[in-house]
Design a protein around this motif. Sequence first.
Motif, PDB file in Angstrom:
ATOM      1  N   SER A  68      14.800  20.234  18.886  1.00 23.23           N
ATOM      2  CA  SER A  68      16.331  20.785  18.674  1.00 23.23           C
ATOM      3  C   SER A  68      16.216  21.824  19.971  1.00 23.23           C
ATOM      4  N   ALA A  69      15.360  22.576  20.459  1.00 20.14           N
ATOM      5  CA  ALA A  69      15.433  23.547  21.379  1.00 20.14           C
ATOM      6  C   ALA A  69      15.607  22.695  22.805  1.00 20.14           C
ATOM      7  N   LEU A  70      14.799  21.344  22.814  1.00 20.83           N
ATOM      8  CA  LEU A  70      14.754  20.734  24.057  1.00 20.83           C
ATOM      9  C   LEU A  70      16.375  19.726  24.192  1.00 20.83           C
ATOM     10  N   GLU A  71      16.611  19.408  22.907  1.00 14.83           N
ATOM     11  CA  GLU A  71      17.657  18.665  23.006  1.00 14.83           C
ATOM     12  C   GLU A  71      19.013  19.344  22.919  1.00 14.83           C
ATOM     13  N   GLY A  72      19.192  20.546  22.888  1.00 13.19           N
ATOM     14  CA  GLY A  72      20.425  21.346  22.864  1.00 13.19           C
ATOM     15  C   GLY A  72      21.000  20.946  21.508  1.00 13.19           C
ATOM     16  N   ALA A  73      20.213  20.781  20.466  1.00 15.28           N
ATOM     17  CA  ALA A  73      20.771  20.482  19.343  1.00 15.28           C
ATOM     18  C   ALA A  73      20.725  21.596  18.447  1.00 15.28           C
ATOM     19  N   GLU A  74      21.762  21.417  17.095  1.00 15.59           N
ATOM     20  CA  GLU A  74      21.767  22.276  16.130  1.00 15.59           C
ATOM     21  C   GLU A  74      20.630  22.073  14.983  1.00 15.59           C
ATOM     22  N   ARG A  75      20.361  20.866  14.843  1.00 16.52           N
ATOM     23  CA  ARG A  75      19.158  20.374  14.142  1.00 16.52           C
ATOM     24  C   ARG A  75      18.909  19.050  14.481  1.00 16.52           C
ATOM     25  N   LYS A 189      19.763  14.786  28.666  1.00 16.75           N
ATOM     26  CA  LYS A 189      20.064  15.416  27.280  1.00 16.75           C
ATOM     27  C   LYS A 189      21.601  14.776  26.856  1.00 16.75           C
ATOM     28  N   PRO A 190      21.382  13.837  25.815  1.00 15.53           N
ATOM     29  CA  PRO A 190      22.485  13.276  25.372  1.00 15.53           C
ATOM     30  C   PRO A 190      23.701  14.105  24.860  1.00 15.53           C
ATOM     31  N   LEU A 191      23.067  15.152  23.934  1.00 15.35           N
ATOM     32  CA  LEU A 191      24.297  15.967  23.328  1.00 15.35           C
ATOM     33  C   LEU A 191      24.987  16.745  24.453  1.00 15.35           C
ATOM     34  N   ALA A 192      24.483  17.329  25.679  1.00 16.17           N
ATOM     35  CA  ALA A 192      25.107  17.968  26.587  1.00 16.17           C
ATOM     36  C   ALA A 192      26.365  16.886  27.173  1.00 16.17           C
ATOM     37  N   HIS A 193      26.092  15.532  27.038  1.00 11.12           N
ATOM     38  CA  HIS A 193      27.260  14.789  27.630  1.00 11.12           C
ATOM     39  C   HIS A 193      27.969  14.286  26.453  1.00 11.12           C
ATOM     40  N   GLY A 194      28.125  15.103  25.082  1.00  7.81           N
ATOM     41  CA  GLY A 194      29.025  14.904  24.345  1.00  7.81           C
ATOM     42  C   GLY A 194      28.648  13.568  23.331  1.00  7.81           C
ATOM     43  N   VAL A 195      27.469  13.084  23.520  1.00  7.08           N
ATOM     44  CA  VAL A 195      26.979  12.301  22.329  1.00  7.08           C
ATOM     45  C   VAL A 195      26.689  12.866  21.157  1.00  7.08           C
ATOM     46  N   ASP A 196      27.021  12.063  20.024  1.00  5.34           N
ATOM     47  CA  ASP A 196      26.748  12.668  18.489  1.00  5.34           C
ATOM     48  C   ASP A 196      25.397  12.702  18.111  1.00  5.34           C
ATOM     49  N   PHE A 197      24.800  11.534  18.390  1.00  6.81           N
ATOM     50  CA  PHE A 197      23.317  11.239  17.966  1.00  6.81           C
ATOM     51  C   PHE A 197      22.563  10.972  18.944  1.00  6.81           C
ATOM     52  N   SER A 198      21.321  11.788  19.181  1.00  7.32           N
ATOM     53  CA  SER A 198      20.293  11.491  20.252  1.00  7.32           C
ATOM     54  C   SER A 198      19.130  11.157  19.493  1.00  7.32           C
ATOM     55  N   ALA A 199      18.741   9.632  19.668  1.00  7.38           N
ATOM     56  CA  ALA A 199      17.581   9.510  19.041  1.00  7.38           C
ATOM     57  C   ALA A 199      16.640   8.941  19.906  1.00  7.38           C
ATOM     58  N   GLN A 200      15.306   9.258  19.541  1.00  5.52           N
ATOM     59  CA  GLN A 200      13.983   9.051  20.369  1.00  5.52           C
ATOM     60  C   GLN A 200      12.954   8.424  19.375  1.00  5.52           C
ATOM     61  N   ALA A 201      12.138   7.686  20.092  1.00  2.81           N
ATOM     62  CA  ALA A 201      10.915   7.046  19.383  1.00  2.81           C
ATOM     63  C   ALA A 201      10.012   8.150  19.956  1.00  2.81           C
ATOM     64  N   MET A 214       6.776   7.712  14.985  1.00  3.15           N
ATOM     65  CA  MET A 214       7.748   8.776  14.535  1.00  3.15           C
ATOM     66  C   MET A 214       8.881   8.591  15.134  1.00  3.15           C
ATOM     67  N   GLY A 215      10.039   9.107  14.708  1.00  3.98           N
ATOM     68  CA  GLY A 215      11.374   8.908  15.333  1.00  3.98           C
ATOM     69  C   GLY A 215      12.096  10.240  14.961  1.00  3.98           C
ATOM     70  N   SER A 216      13.060  10.630  15.996  1.00  4.10           N
ATOM     71  CA  SER A 216      13.736  11.904  15.796  1.00  4.10           C
ATOM     72  C   SER A 216      15.394  11.385  16.140  1.00  4.10           C
ATOM     73  N   ILE A 217      16.298  12.320  15.252  1.00  5.77           N
ATOM     74  CA  ILE A 217      17.495  12.294  15.712  1.00  5.77           C
ATOM     75  C   ILE A 217      18.170  13.658  15.538  1.00  5.77           C
ATOM     76  N   ALA A 218      18.721  13.878  16.743  1.00  2.50           N
ATOM     77  CA  ALA A 218      19.304  15.243  17.079  1.00  2.50           C
ATOM     78  C   ALA A 218      20.755  15.324  16.967  1.00  2.50           C
ATOM     79  N   VAL A 219      21.242  16.453  16.411  1.00  4.04           N
ATOM     80  CA  VAL A 219      22.664  16.395  16.121  1.00  4.04           C
ATOM     81  C   VAL A 219      23.277  17.561  16.484  1.00  4.04           C
ATOM     82  N   GLY A 220      24.553  17.799  16.980  1.00  4.23           N
ATOM     83  CA  GLY A 220      25.154  19.085  17.322  1.00  4.23           C
ATOM     84  C   GLY A 220      25.780  19.879  16.258  1.00  4.23           C
ATOM     85  N   ASP A 221      25.846  19.295  14.974  1.00  5.55           N
ATOM     86  CA  ASP A 221      26.491  20.180  13.771  1.00  5.55           C
ATOM     87  C   ASP A 221      25.681  19.756  12.540  1.00  5.55           C
ATOM     88  N   LEU A 222      25.982  20.716  11.517  1.00  5.38           N
ATOM     89  CA  LEU A 222      25.142  20.550  10.275  1.00  5.38           C
ATOM     90  C   LEU A 222      25.728  19.500   9.364  1.00  5.38           C
TER      91      LEU A 222
END
Length: 387
Positions: A68-75, A189-201, A214-222
Motif C-alpha cells: 500500500s505504501a508503494l502503490e499510494g493505496a488506502e489498502r 503508480k496506477p492509483l496516482a493516475h486515477g485507476v481504481d484497482f491496481s493488480a500485480q502478480a 501470489m497476487g495483490s490488488i491495491a485500492v484507494g478506498d475501504l
Amino acid sequence: MRDETLCVKKPVVSEEGFATLATPTYRASTIPFADAEAYASRGERGPDGYTYGLHGTPTTRTLEAALSALEGAERTVLVPSGQAAITVVLLAVLMPGDTVLIPDTAYPPVAGFCENYLAPRGISHRVYDPMIGAGIEALIDDTVKLIWMESPGSTTMEVQDIPAIVAVAKRHGVLTGCDNTWATPLYFKPLAHGVDFSAQALTKYVGGHSDLLMGSIAVGDLDLRSKLKDVLRMIGIGVSPDDAALALRGLETMAVRLAHCSRVARDLAERMAARVGADRVLHPALPGCAGHAVFERDFTGASGVFSLIIPAAAEEVLQRHLTAAKTFSIGASWGGTHSLLAPMRIRRTVRKEGHQGTYLRINIGMEAPEDLWADLEPIVEAVAATR
Ligand SMILES: *Cc1c(COP(=O)(O)O)cnc(C)c1O
C-alpha cells in the motif's frame, strides 16, 4: 498439568530485549480470543482486525501495508496468484447483464476467464484495441461497469494511454483496473493516475526468485477493499504466511534487482535493434514500441521484459538456437534472477497492426550481460538475415 497437556500448551517466554529486522512468520488457522466476550463480538473487529487465519495474520498484513505504501493505496488485498488478482476484481465488480472491456493484449488467461467463466453466467466482455485511448468512449454503454487495462500489453508491449481511458471512465461512472505487473509500483503508480484497482502478480518482481505464486490488488478506498474481501471470504481463499514472508524478503531487494534488470535489458534491446531494425524490438523505452511517447510521459522506468519479433523465415532456426542457449532457460513467467526466453505465438483479434505470428519474449535476470548476449547473438543474426 499432565505431560499430554504440556506437549500441547506452549510455555510463555520473555520477548523483552528481542527484536528482529525480519517480519516474523505468523501461521494460524484458529485465532484464540482472550475471553468469551471478545469471541462473541469478533464481527466488530473492523477491516484490520484478526478473526481467522484465512483472512489475514500480522505477516500478510505487513506485506499488504508495504505494498500500500508503494502503490499510494488506502489498502492492498493479497490473493494466491496474479491471475486471481485479476479475476477477483472482475468477480467483485460484475453482475449478470454487465460488461467488462478488456484489451486485446491482456494476459491471455483473462480472455479465457471472460469467455469460459463469466459469459456462461451472463456477464459479457468486449475486446478493445489497447491503443484506443479516449476512443474507448465509443464502446461504453449502460452495461459497461469495468474497463480492464494492462500496460504494456502482454508480449506485444503496447503502452496504453491510461490517463485518457480513466478520464472517459470517470465521466461515465465506470470503474477501472490495471495489471501493473510489468512496471511494478516502482516504475508506474496506477492509483496516482486515477485507476481504481491496481493488480500485480507478486510472482514476478516482488517474489523475484521464481519460487512463489501470489497476487495483490491495491485500492484507494475501504469500500472497494470490502468488495474484494467479501469475494475472498465467500469463496474461501487467502494466502500462506510462509509465502507472504518470502514476498516480504523479495520486496527488500526489488528496487536494486529491478534497476539492474532495467539497465541490462535496455542495453541488450538497443544492441538488438541496431542489428535487426528498430521496428522488430518491442521495448517501451525504445521508439519501435507502440505507445513509446506515453511510456516516456507516464512511467519512471522500464523493467527487464521485452520482445523480439521473429519473422516466419527465422522460426525454424530459432528452435535450434533456443535449445542451444547456455545461460537463458526456456520458460514462461518472469521477474526472477534467472533470464528466460519464451517463444509466443500471437494472433490479435482486434488490433490488426503489428506482426501476427511468433514473438520471442525475453526476461533479463541477474547473470552477466555478456553471457546473455552470447545466447542472443545467433538469434539476432538469424532475424537480421531475413531482411
Ligand atoms: C504472470 C502474470 C500474471 C499471472 O500471474 P500468476 O501469479 O502466474 O497467476 C498476470 N499478469 C501478468 C502481466 C503476468 O505477467
